[in-house]
Write a protein that holds these residues in place. Structure first.
Motif: not given
Length: 197
Positions: A151-164
């Motif tokens: 619950e509450g996963v920040d998809i923007g942060a997840v996207t940034a992590a996979f971009h990194a």
């Protein structure tokens, strides 16, 4: 006076420009790919190139986006097929690892590194890059909508992590070959471990 092309001719010229741009990028890199080389390969006058693209960077950016979209489609299909009843973490880690390995094998994306990407993105308007990144976040949201997340996963942060992680793959030559895949798997698994329910 410029030659008039039929819609079929225009489609064929654009297809050939994109195809040859992909070959040239893979062979020479972004910096050394030239409009002169592209028009020679396609067999069109240089002026015709500019009827289709304002610059070589615009064409190369489109080639990269098409390759990226192809990978996103394949990834979406594979995520939809994942068996979520077993070990989801391992299954998704393997899937994402395969995704990054696929990106590394695509000729258009193989030659890219941070320097090449910087060279290209300097010529593309910042708002266009931002729009692409926003669209990427939407696509990753769609991918993860199929997976049970905390619950509450920040998809923007997840996207940034996979971009990194992706940008780390562009510097693969700076990592010991025997540790590269293990390190990549660890990064992917670490991100997934934090977001899976």
């Amino acid at each position: 006076m410029p030659k008039c092309y039929t819609n079929q001719e225009k489609d064929e010229i654009k297809r050939r420009l994109m195809e040859e741009a992909g070959y040239c990028m893979a062979q020479y890199g972004i910096k050394k790919t030239t409009v002169d080389e592209l028009v020679k390969r396609v067999g069109i006058p240089k002026g015709t190139f500019y009827l289709f693209y304002e610059s070589k960077e615009r064409l190369l950016w489109e080639v990269i986006l098409v390759a990226h979209e192809q990978m996103e489609r394949e990834m979406a299909e594979k995520v939809a097929a994942v068996d979520l009843t077993g070990d989801t973490l391992d299954a998704l880690t393997d899937l994402f690892l395969g995704f990054y390995q696929m990106a590394e094998e695509m000729p258009v994306l193989q030659i890219l590194n941070s320097e090449e990407m910087n060279l290209l993105t300097k010529k593309i308007p910042a708002e266009e890059i931002a729009a692409h990144q926003k669209e990427d976040t939407v696509e990753i949201s769609r991918l993860f909508a199929q997976i049970p997340l905390c619950e509450g996963v920040d998809i923007g942060a997840v996207t940034a992590a996979f971009h990194a992680i992706y940008f780390a793959t562009l510097e693969r030559d700076k990592i010991a070959p025997e540790d590269y895949e293990k390190g990549l798997r660890l990064l992917i698994g670490g991100v997934l471990m934090q977001i899976l329910a």
